[in-house]
Design an enzyme around this catalytic site. Structure first.
Site, PDB file in Angstrom:
ATOM      1  N   ARG A  99       0.855  -1.198   0.000  1.00  0.00           N
ATOM      2  CA  ARG A  99       0.000   0.000   0.000  1.00  0.00           C
ATOM      3  C   ARG A  99       0.882   1.236   0.000  1.00  0.00           C
ATOM      4  O   ARG A  99       0.637   2.200  -0.695  1.00  0.00           O
ATOM      5  CB  ARG A  99      -0.934  -0.016   1.212  1.00  0.00           C
ATOM      6  CG  ARG A  99      -2.205  -0.802   1.003  1.00  0.00           C
ATOM      7  CD  ARG A  99      -1.949  -2.212   0.497  1.00  0.00           C
ATOM      8  NE  ARG A  99      -3.176  -2.948   0.297  1.00  0.00           N
ATOM      9  CZ  ARG A  99      -3.774  -3.650   1.250  1.00  0.00           C
ATOM     10  NH1 ARG A  99      -3.231  -3.739   2.462  1.00  0.00           N
ATOM     11  NH2 ARG A  99      -4.904  -4.289   0.992  1.00  0.00           N
TER      12      ARG A  99
ATOM     13  N   ASP B 145       0.255  -6.857  -3.065  1.00  0.00           N
ATOM     14  CA  ASP B 145      -1.168  -6.587  -2.866  1.00  0.00           C
ATOM     15  C   ASP B 145      -1.650  -5.827  -4.090  1.00  0.00           C
ATOM     16  O   ASP B 145      -0.855  -5.566  -5.008  1.00  0.00           O
ATOM     17  CB  ASP B 145      -1.413  -5.807  -1.561  1.00  0.00           C
ATOM     18  CG  ASP B 145      -2.736  -6.223  -0.917  1.00  0.00           C
ATOM     19  OD1 ASP B 145      -3.779  -6.098  -1.578  1.00  0.00           O
ATOM     20  OD2 ASP B 145      -2.724  -6.667   0.241  1.00  0.00           O
TER      21      ASP B 145
ATOM     22  N   HIS C 236      -6.408 -10.041  -3.774  1.00  0.00           N
ATOM     23  CA  HIS C 236      -5.394  -8.987  -3.579  1.00  0.00           C
ATOM     24  C   HIS C 236      -4.273  -9.076  -4.621  1.00  0.00           C
ATOM     25  O   HIS C 236      -3.108  -8.860  -4.296  1.00  0.00           O
ATOM     26  CB  HIS C 236      -4.802  -9.081  -2.160  1.00  0.00           C
ATOM     27  CG  HIS C 236      -5.792  -8.719  -1.087  1.00  0.00           C
ATOM     28  ND1 HIS C 236      -6.090  -7.420  -0.771  1.00  0.00           N
ATOM     29  CD2 HIS C 236      -6.567  -9.486  -0.286  1.00  0.00           C
ATOM     30  CE1 HIS C 236      -6.997  -7.407   0.199  1.00  0.00           C
ATOM     31  NE2 HIS C 236      -7.306  -8.647   0.497  1.00  0.00           N
TER      32      HIS C 236
ATOM     33  N   GLU D 193      -9.854 -12.398   2.200  1.00  0.00           N
ATOM     34  CA  GLU D 193     -10.740 -11.446   1.514  1.00  0.00           C
ATOM     35  C   GLU D 193     -10.821 -11.714   0.000  1.00  0.00           C
ATOM     36  O   GLU D 193     -10.533 -10.837  -0.803  1.00  0.00           O
ATOM     37  CB  GLU D 193     -10.248 -10.013   1.761  1.00  0.00           C
ATOM     38  CG  GLU D 193     -10.256  -9.638   3.219  1.00  0.00           C
ATOM     39  CD  GLU D 193      -9.792  -8.205   3.484  1.00  0.00           C
ATOM     40  OE1 GLU D 193     -10.402  -7.559   4.352  1.00  0.00           O
ATOM     41  OE2 GLU D 193      -8.833  -7.735   2.841  1.00  0.00           O
TER      42      GLU D 193
ATOM     43  N   PHE E  31      -2.231  -2.530  14.239  1.00  0.00           N
ATOM     44  CA  PHE E  31      -1.659  -1.262  14.676  1.00  0.00           C
ATOM     45  C   PHE E  31      -1.913  -0.155  13.659  1.00  0.00           C
ATOM     46  O   PHE E  31      -1.430   0.961  13.815  1.00  0.00           O
ATOM     47  CB  PHE E  31      -0.167  -1.413  14.947  1.00  0.00           C
ATOM     48  CG  PHE E  31       0.154  -2.128  16.240  1.00  0.00           C
ATOM     49  CD1 PHE E  31      -0.826  -2.756  16.983  1.00  0.00           C
ATOM     50  CD2 PHE E  31       1.452  -2.156  16.733  1.00  0.00           C
ATOM     51  CE1 PHE E  31      -0.532  -3.409  18.172  1.00  0.00           C
ATOM     52  CE2 PHE E  31       1.763  -2.782  17.921  1.00  0.00           C
ATOM     53  CZ  PHE E  31       0.772  -3.419  18.634  1.00  0.00           C
TER      54      PHE E  31
ATOM     55  N   THR F 227      -0.669  -0.492   5.626  1.00  0.00           N
ATOM     56  CA  THR F 227      -0.147   0.860   5.417  1.00  0.00           C
ATOM     57  C   THR F 227      -0.951   1.717   4.435  1.00  0.00           C
ATOM     58  O   THR F 227      -0.406   2.642   3.847  1.00  0.00           O
ATOM     59  CB  THR F 227       1.315   0.784   4.948  1.00  0.00           C
ATOM     60  OG1 THR F 227       1.354   0.001   3.749  1.00  0.00           O
ATOM     61  CG2 THR F 227       2.206   0.152   5.995  1.00  0.00           C
ATOM     62  N   GLU F 228      -2.240   1.414   4.283  1.00  0.00           N
ATOM     63  CA  GLU F 228      -3.052   2.253   3.388  1.00  0.00           C
ATOM     64  C   GLU F 228      -2.897   3.732   3.728  1.00  0.00           C
ATOM     65  O   GLU F 228      -2.840   4.582   2.844  1.00  0.00           O
ATOM     66  CB  GLU F 228      -4.541   1.890   3.511  1.00  0.00           C
ATOM     67  CG  GLU F 228      -4.934   0.581   2.875  1.00  0.00           C
ATOM     68  CD  GLU F 228      -4.901  -0.578   3.856  1.00  0.00           C
ATOM     69  OE1 GLU F 228      -4.133  -0.531   4.849  1.00  0.00           O
ATOM     70  OE2 GLU F 228      -5.638  -1.549   3.622  1.00  0.00           O
TER      71      GLU F 228
HETATM   72  C1  ACM Z   1      -6.384  -8.928   6.473  1.00  0.00           C
HETATM   73  O1  ACM Z   1      -6.376  -7.964   7.250  1.00  0.00           O
HETATM   74  N1  ACM Z   1      -7.093  -8.856   5.373  1.00  0.00           N
HETATM   75  C2  ACM Z   1      -5.660 -10.157   6.750  1.00  0.00           C
END
Ligand code: ACM
Length: 750
Positions: free
Chosen positions: A158, A187, A275, A335, A429, A468-469
């Protein structure tokens, strides 16, 4: 909650520093298993001889000690003796310091290395200053970690972090005795690892135009420079300025070797089958439709029903396996938007051929087949806890994150699968911080979650995850990681005492973090609400950490080092805004805290004819983004509750609640309400919004005051859970009384 596509996680955060009346207390973090102090002191310097270190078990510890000795001149003659003791467990050590000699006994190289980190911990901030000797107290320590997996995860997709920074990152992990670095290398937003077979993954896939997460960061950068995207991560490619970066295989080998010499194993994650947009943009044939679709909840995954997908994945992992000596590879598998696999001929025939009953089983087929391939490379598979869906192989290791699937660890451990605990509520975090965050991490119990003694044996340990978006810079990364990482270190090493002791030790650890030049978050300023009222005048009494330097303004501007220094309560006699911040080493400013003051009158109470205890509770099992979208037509349950409870057994994944009735003010006074929720909540008193904590977010607190006459006041609390686990807490105080949770005595209905 944590769902990656939700971006509403940011906002003003607060800070503080703890008090220390215990200067002599040893402030080692993590806390060793047993410590006995003895008489005398040992002077560690360049003259300290290293002896008994011939065995290779002592190699990395010796290298570390030599580094520490450099530039610390003294004429004092003494020694550090390494001893092998095969009876000690992996990572365990015995450390004895007397005035003439330090003795370190271990059975393995990590034990020796952690013993040296303990010496550094005893030296405190001095450990990071050259040209001085250390005076270490005589003592005896017996120590070993409770968990073999003490991890930190970093998402470099990210936002990108370069090799120079990652070396510093490893140093910090190792000082706090973490032993695993989970490197999230790919990702949707960027592919960061060079794969020789598919150079486009990095020549193209590592670079991007700015996306909506970058825009959110740039907006925040208007008031906080830590949200700027560093110029060093931009490059002009074909006339276009793009953001990104990647690691060459040579750089990766170097980092792996560096980390290994610092006691840390690196576990690579190449997240599949979801992803994967950084790859599917170059190789659209990897998807089911052969094109990259518009995002639904998540981007289109690669297709597990085509042999060409496995050929690609195996080629990638073949190179990955050669770069990382760890026995683990992380496949991700979280996801996944599986809908694109439905109704395509390849999937229909795969399902028939393999007797797969559902689309979940198709994903499970992919994971199990990849696991066999990993095994053929001599590796074990780790996956996020979604690998349970559709059936998990008995040998896969599960990384638990979805707090809203509380039974996942138990289901895995029951089957004999090993589990690494990273539940979002404690371990993510990237969640913004408030005055409760550190204590929350400290309360993390990796062997909780309903596991019995037998099942607990399958817990390898735990890990802090940093997505880290909204973390574009090294400064921001450190702000999010520290000091929470110190609490995590104490929890995972496993001999933590209690939060008060930890907080006292933090006082000395902050000086250590300063010496390491870490941009840690200061401890919160406390003692007041954000929105305050007063009748004639009031005092703003800021509870600041003992040695903290606080500067403030009263004209709404951001405090500076030249603004008045807070030394005594501030007299408030007109409507105004006070802003205050801690200023630390080198004038570094912490978060800005705002206290608004409005002059007001008492709000009159309402008389009730037949007050009865309780509140009217309503339940709405639907997803709403904000509370004013809650629709009465969606209501499925009502009840009377004593206070703020949610009396619903099988709650929907997303729901809303309403508590309505009257708040009883026991006397005339100024009442402060503190509302903490995950996700949104709104408190109305006298039919007006008092505390607005609305929207989709992790657990954060908002607060406000109101002047109430003795008696009953209309009360309404609205709450939303978007998905992913919830928190709802309401506390209040009256005047200068201590704050307390609301209880049955505070409420009535007619
Ligand atoms: C995750 O936070 N998608 C593992």
């Amino acid at each position: 909650m944590r769902i990656k596509n939700f971006s509403a996680l940011l906002g003003l955060a607060l800070f503080f520093i703890t008090k220390s009346n215990f200067a002599q207390e040893l402030s080692m973090l993590p806390q060793p298993e047993s410590v006995k102090t003895l008489q005398g002191k040992f002077v560690f310097s360049g003259s300290t001889a290293i002896v008994g270190n011939q065995d290779s078990v002592f190699a990395i510890a010796t290298q570390e000690v030599k580094l520490l000795k450099k530039d610390r001149a003294s004429g004092v003659s003494n020694k550090l003796l390494f001893v092998k003791d095969a009876s000690l467990k992996p990572e365990a050590y015995r450390l004895r310091i007397n005035p003439k000699q330090i003795t370190i006994a271990v059975s393995d190289k990590l034990g020796a290395f952690w013993a040296v980190q303990t010496l550094k911990q005893l030296a405190g901030a001095n450990a990071f200053k050259t040209k001085n000797t250390w005076t270490l107290p005589a003592l005896e320590i017996k120590d070993q970690p409770k968990f073999s997996w003490r991890g930190v995860h970093l998402d470099v997709s990210r936002h990108f972090f370069d090799m120079a920074y990652l070396h510093r990152f490893i140093d910090r992990l190792s000082f706090y005795k973490f032993n695993k670095f989970h490197w999230h290398l790919t990702d949707d937003q960027g592919w960061r690892i060079e794969i020789k077979k598919y150079p486009e993954l990095t020549t193209v896939g590592a670079w991007r135009k700015l996306n909506n997460q970058d825009s959110a960061c740039l907006k925040l950068a208007e008031t906080n420079p830590d949200y700027k995207l560093p110029e060093k991560h931009f490059k002009v490619i074909n006339g276009e300025k793009l953001y990104g970066g990647f690691y060459t295989q040579q750089e990766i080998r170097e980092l792996v070797a560096y980390a290994s010499a610092k006691g840390i194993e690196i576990i690579p994650e190449i997240d599949m089958p979801g992803h994967m947009q950084a790859a599917t943009r170059q190789f659209p044939w990897l998807t089911s439709t052969g094109s990259v679709q518009k995002e639904k909840s998540f981007t289109d995954p690669i297709c597990p029903c085509k042999e060409t997908t496995f050929e690609f994945a195996e080629n990638v992992f073949k190179e990955v396996a050669q770069l990382f000596p760890s026995k683990y590879i992380h496949l991700g598998a979280d996801e996944v938007e599986k809908s694109s696999w439905k109704n395509i001929p390849e999937c229909e025939s795969l399902m028939k051929r393999e007797n797969l009953k559902s689309i979940d089983e198709v994903q499970s087929y992919f994971v199990k087949r990849m696991e066999k391939y990993f095994n053929s490379l001599g590796k074990k598979l780790i996956g996020w806890d979604e690998i349970l869906d559709g059936g998990v192989s008995p040998t896969a290791t599960l990384m638990y994150w979805r707090t809203w699937v509380p039974t996942a660890p138990k289901h895995a451990a029951e089957k004999g699968n090993y589990v690494i605990m990273t539940p979002g509520e404690y371990c993510y975090f990237d969640a913004q911080q408030d005055a409760h965050s550190l204590q929350k991490v400290y309360g993390f119990n990796p062997t909780g979650f309903g596991l019995n003694a037998n099942e607990q044996q399958y817990v390898l340990g735990g890990q802090a995850n940093l997505w880290t978006e909204y973390i574009p810079s090294e400064q921001r990364l450190e702000y999010m990681l520290f000091p929470r990482l110190l609490a995590m270190s104490d929890v995972l090493w496993g001999h933590q005492q209690n939060f008060e002791t930890f907080s006292r030790k933090m006082d000395q650890q902050f000086a250590v973090l300063d010496a390491m030049h870490i941009n840690y978050r200061f401890t919160d300023l406390k003692g007041f609400a954000e929105n305050n009222v007063f009748l004639k005048s009031a005092y703003l009494n800021i509870e600041a950490p003992k040695n903290a330097v606080v500067h403030y303004t009263t004209d709404g501007s951001t405090p500076k080092i030249g603004s008045p220094k807070y030394i005594k309560p501030i007299n408030i006699d007109k409507t105004q805004t006070v802003k205050a911040a801690i200023f630390g080493a080198n004038g570094r400013m912490g978060d800005v805290f705002t206290a608004n003051y409005v002059q007001t009158d008492y709000v009159d109470a309402i008389s009730l004819n037949h007050p009865k205890p309780g509140l009217n509770f309503s339940y709405y099992p639907k997803f709403y983004k904000v509370v004013n979208l809650i629709a009465e037509a969606d209501k499925t349950k009502t009840a009377t509750t004593a206070a703020i409870e949610i009396p619903v057994e099988d709650k929907a994944a997303s729901f809303a609640t309403r508590h309505k009735g009257f708040f009883y003010a026991a006397e005339d006074g100024i009442y402060s309400f503190f509302l903490r929720s995950d996700d949104g909540s709104v408190l109305k008193i006298q039919n007006k919004t008092l505390v607005d904590n609305d929207g989709m977010h992790f657990a954060i607190e908002k607060s406000a005051q109101i002047a109430l006459k003795k008696g009953y006041h209309p009360f309404e609390l609205l709450f939303l859970e978007g998905g992913g686990g919830y928190t709802l807490q309401l506390e209040y105080s009256m005047g200068s009384s201590k704050r307390k949770a609301v209880s049955a005595a505070d409420f009535a209905v007619e």
